[in-house]
Design a protein around this motif. Structure first.
Motif, PDB file in Angstrom:
ATOM      1  N   LEU A 155      13.620  -8.370   4.562  1.00 40.66           N
ATOM      2  CA  LEU A 155      13.836  -9.811   4.397  1.00 40.66           C
ATOM      3  C   LEU A 155      12.563 -10.591   4.708  1.00 40.66           C
ATOM      4  N   THR A 156      11.873 -10.181   5.758  1.00 37.35           N
ATOM      5  CA  THR A 156      10.630 -10.858   6.138  1.00 37.35           C
ATOM      6  C   THR A 156       9.586 -10.749   5.029  1.00 37.35           C
ATOM      7  N   ARG A 157       9.453  -9.566   4.438  1.00 35.33           N
ATOM      8  CA  ARG A 157       8.507  -9.404   3.326  1.00 35.33           C
ATOM      9  C   ARG A 157       8.904 -10.290   2.146  1.00 35.33           C
ATOM     10  N   GLY A 158      10.218 -10.385   1.903  1.00 30.06           N
ATOM     11  CA  GLY A 158      10.669 -11.228   0.804  1.00 30.06           C
ATOM     12  C   GLY A 158      10.308 -12.683   1.001  1.00 30.06           C
ATOM     13  N   ILE A 159      10.319 -13.131   2.262  1.00 31.06           N
ATOM     14  CA  ILE A 159       9.929 -14.514   2.560  1.00 31.06           C
ATOM     15  C   ILE A 159       8.426 -14.702   2.392  1.00 31.06           C
ATOM     16  N   VAL A 160       7.661 -13.706   2.792  1.00 33.57           N
ATOM     17  CA  VAL A 160       6.195 -13.822   2.776  1.00 33.57           C
ATOM     18  C   VAL A 160       5.639 -13.734   1.366  1.00 33.57           C
ATOM     19  N   ARG A 161       6.159 -12.820   0.570  1.00 33.04           N
ATOM     20  CA  ARG A 161       5.571 -12.545  -0.739  1.00 33.04           C
ATOM     21  C   ARG A 161       5.905 -13.637  -1.750  1.00 33.04           C
ATOM     22  N   ARG A 162       4.964 -13.870  -2.676  1.00 34.26           N
ATOM     23  CA  ARG A 162       5.094 -14.946  -3.645  1.00 34.26           C
ATOM     24  C   ARG A 162       5.315 -14.445  -5.067  1.00 34.26           C
ATOM     25  N   ARG A 163       4.611 -13.400  -5.484  1.00 34.04           N
ATOM     26  CA  ARG A 163       4.648 -12.968  -6.878  1.00 34.04           C
ATOM     27  C   ARG A 163       5.054 -11.497  -7.019  1.00 34.04           C
ATOM     28  N   GLN A 164       5.844 -10.995  -6.077  1.00 32.95           N
ATOM     29  CA  GLN A 164       6.312  -9.623  -6.149  1.00 32.95           C
ATOM     30  C   GLN A 164       7.829  -9.591  -6.088  1.00 32.95           C
ATOM     31  N   ASP A 165       8.418  -8.614  -6.772  1.00 34.74           N
ATOM     32  CA  ASP A 165       9.868  -8.469  -6.699  1.00 34.74           C
ATOM     33  C   ASP A 165      10.259  -7.245  -5.873  1.00 34.74           C
ATOM     34  N   THR A 166       9.311  -6.697  -5.100  1.00 33.23           N
ATOM     35  CA  THR A 166       9.604  -5.564  -4.229  1.00 33.23           C
ATOM     36  C   THR A 166       9.558  -6.016  -2.765  1.00 33.23           C
ATOM     37  N   ILE A 167      10.278  -5.282  -1.919  1.00 32.22           N
ATOM     38  CA  ILE A 167      10.377  -5.680  -0.505  1.00 32.22           C
ATOM     39  C   ILE A 167      10.070  -4.531   0.443  1.00 32.22           C
ATOM     40  N   GLY A 168       9.356  -3.511  -0.067  1.00 39.63           N
ATOM     41  CA  GLY A 168       8.989  -2.391   0.795  1.00 39.63           C
ATOM     42  C   GLY A 168       9.743  -1.130   0.422  1.00 39.63           C
ATOM     43  N   ASN A 169       9.638  -0.138   1.285  1.00 32.49           N
ATOM     44  CA  ASN A 169      10.274   1.150   1.070  1.00 32.49           C
ATOM     45  C   ASN A 169      11.226   1.431   2.230  1.00 32.49           C
TER      46      ASN A 169
END
Length: 533
Positions: A155-169
């Motif tokens: 969730l944190t990565r989803g908030i930080v990222r702007r132009r990606q549709d991935t959230i990690g592994n």
């Protein structure tokens, strides 16, 4: 409240806040893949795990793939624990020669530990073999906690990222949570607990001679087939021992709560001294509090993390103080009978029913408050014996919905759901497009947040209603009337919030409660995690 009570509570929260920054900073480096110190030692182990499991940690997932991996992983853990319980009579590390756990209880327990609830409808020392405790329950204590932490990081990565549709592994996040955070902290805490006298052994139960023989009556059937009572004198008692310290450490650090023995952390083999009690209370809040700083560091604004921590403290501390005040005030019915139960500097007083003398009222009330605020569920006193308003506090803290501080990972993403709702509402009130940390909050986000927030109250209300109107639900009650209703309400609140603590007096190891509470645990865990992703 006495000056001693204030001193203990201030000292405790002072230590918790002191741990926030160093632990939060370390966890942020772990999840960002930066050097953290332990990577030099554990890095080869991490890479070996990936090779054995055929996982590429650099291969990122979108939210659907992440959710699928998370669900399959937890399903596999659930099935593994179930099978282990059913086969434990044929497996090693079973010195007490315990047989297979009944199917209904085994399924309920497997769901419980896979969902980080650790609700226990059984007596651990009389039901589970050492192998089941270690390879099943303790392992799930690590993995269910790591799963919650992984969802928060996604969730944190989803908030930080702007132009990606991935959230990690998911696999990498779970491995790092376990290997770099939960395992090292558990090892340190387990060694500290052993130094205080917490038992850690693979030997069987110990038989000891009683200082004074005890005579009691037990039922038997006479020659005519009639039930009679027979007097029996006991001179020897079998004491349950086992690998307790290892399970005790991760049960607190991972906000799991499942005890090795039936009475949990009130047992002197699990929690023998006031210092071990302090260590266990610190462990319950340490990771959940530290993750607030981790969140701030990962989003690039540490003020956000401190603000979330402050909000959690504002919710928890006043309720904890109220609980301690009520318990120190004692049972209001006793003074009318001429008993002095008020606490003072020279007289502990208060309501000591269901509490251990070595902990006293303040440490018991503090433990009860933080274990229900964090969805941990471990107990060092019996919540059912609290005063009416004192017992209301643990129940109310669970019904807040895992936000102050909640479970590891799940508490913070639960709080972030409310942040999203608050920001959206505030934006509508001032006529601006709602944004949080630069990300627009639109109807889709609100639908997911609303869905996740509404799951818990719906499960609690529907489950409690079913329990109080059905014959099977009422059969397990030992206390009629209002308090019996509270016991049922507490059970569904605890399971839907993945807490695991209970009001005593409700017999839940029945087909009805094993099934319906198992469903409540599954819904309370996964119908929130998926919308969060």
């Amino acid at each position: 409240m006495t000056a001693n009570a204030w001193l203990q509570i201030v000292l405790y929260f002072g230590l918790v806040v002191a741990l926030v920054k160093p632990l939060g900073w370390y966890m942020a480096r772990v999840y960002e893949g930066r050097p953290c110190g332990l990577d030099r030692v554990l890095g080869p182990v991490e890479r070996l795990i990936y090779r054995v499991c055929v996982v590429s940690p650099q291969e990122e997932m979108d939210w659907k793939a992440y959710a699928k991996a998370m669900l399959l992983f937890n399903l596999f853990g659930l099935l593994a624990v179930y099978v282990l319980q059913r086969l434990q009579g044929f497996l090693p590390f079973n010195p007490a020669h315990l047989g297979a756990v009944a199917a209904g209880s085994a399924l309920n327990t497997a769901i419980s530990f896979a969902t980080n609830t650790n609700w226990q409808g059984y007596a651990g020392e009389k039901t589970m073999s050492y192998l089941t405790q270690m390879a099943g329950l303790t392992v799930q204590n690590f993995l269910s906690a790591a799963s919650g932490m992984a969802v928060l990081v996604a969730l944190t990565r989803g908030i930080v990222r702007r132009r990606q549709d991935t959230i990690g592994n998911f696999w990498a996040d779970t491995v790092r949570s376990t290997l770099y955070i939960l395992l090292p902290l558990s090892l340190i805490l387990a060694m500290a607990l052993v130094s205080q006298g917490v038992v850690q052994t693979l030997s069987g139960p110990r038989s000891v001679s009683l200082v004074q023989p005890v005579t009691y009556e037990q039922p038997k059937t006479d020659a005519a087939g009639k039930a009679v009572l027979e007097k029996v004198t006991a001179t020897v008692q079998a004491l349950a021992v086992g690998p307790m310290a290892s399970q005790e450490a991760i049960k607190e650090l991972g906000t799991n709560g499942g005890g090795f023995v039936n009475v949990n952390s009130s047992h002197p083999f699990e929690n023998p001294t006031p210092f071990s009690n302090l260590l266990e209370m610190l462990a319950i809040l340490a990771i959940s509090a530290g993750l607030c700083f981790t969140f701030g560091a990962m989003v690039g604004d540490r003020r956000q993390g401190w603000a979330l921590l402050a909000a959690m403290l504002v919710l928890l501390v006043p309720l904890l103080l109220f609980c301690a005040w009520q318990e120190q005030g004692g049972n209001p019915a006793l003074p009318r009978l001429g008993a002095d139960t008020k606490a003072s500097l020279l007289q502990p007083g208060g309501n000591m029913e269901g509490k251990e003398a070595r902990f006293g009222i303040v440490n018991s009330a503090t433990f009860a408050s933080i274990t229900t605020a964090t969805s941990c569920g471990a107990v060092n006193s019996m919540h059912d014996s609290y005063t009416p308003l004192g017992g209301l506090v643990p129940l109310f803290l669970m019904q807040l919905g895992e936000v102050a501080f909640g479970g590891v990972g799940s508490g913070l993403f639960g709080m972030l759901l409310f942040v999203i709702v608050a920001v959206f509402t505030a934006g509508l009130m001032v006529g601006r497009t709602p944004e949080y940390l630069g990300k627009k909050i639109e109807p889709y986000e609100m639908k997911m947040a609303a869905l996740a927030i509404l799951v818990m109250p719906l499960v609690v209300l529907l489950g409690t209603a079913t329990g109080v109107v059905s014959k099977a639900g009422l059969t397990g009650l030992a206390n009629p009337g209002a308090h019996g209703f509270s016991e049922i309400l507490y059970a569904f609140t605890s399971c839907a919030n993945n807490n695991g603590s209970a009001f005593a007096g409700l017999s839940v190891n029945t087909p009805f409660y094993n099934t319906i509470l198992g469903v409540a645990m599954l819904m309370g865990r996964f119908l929130i995690k998926v919308p969060v992703l």
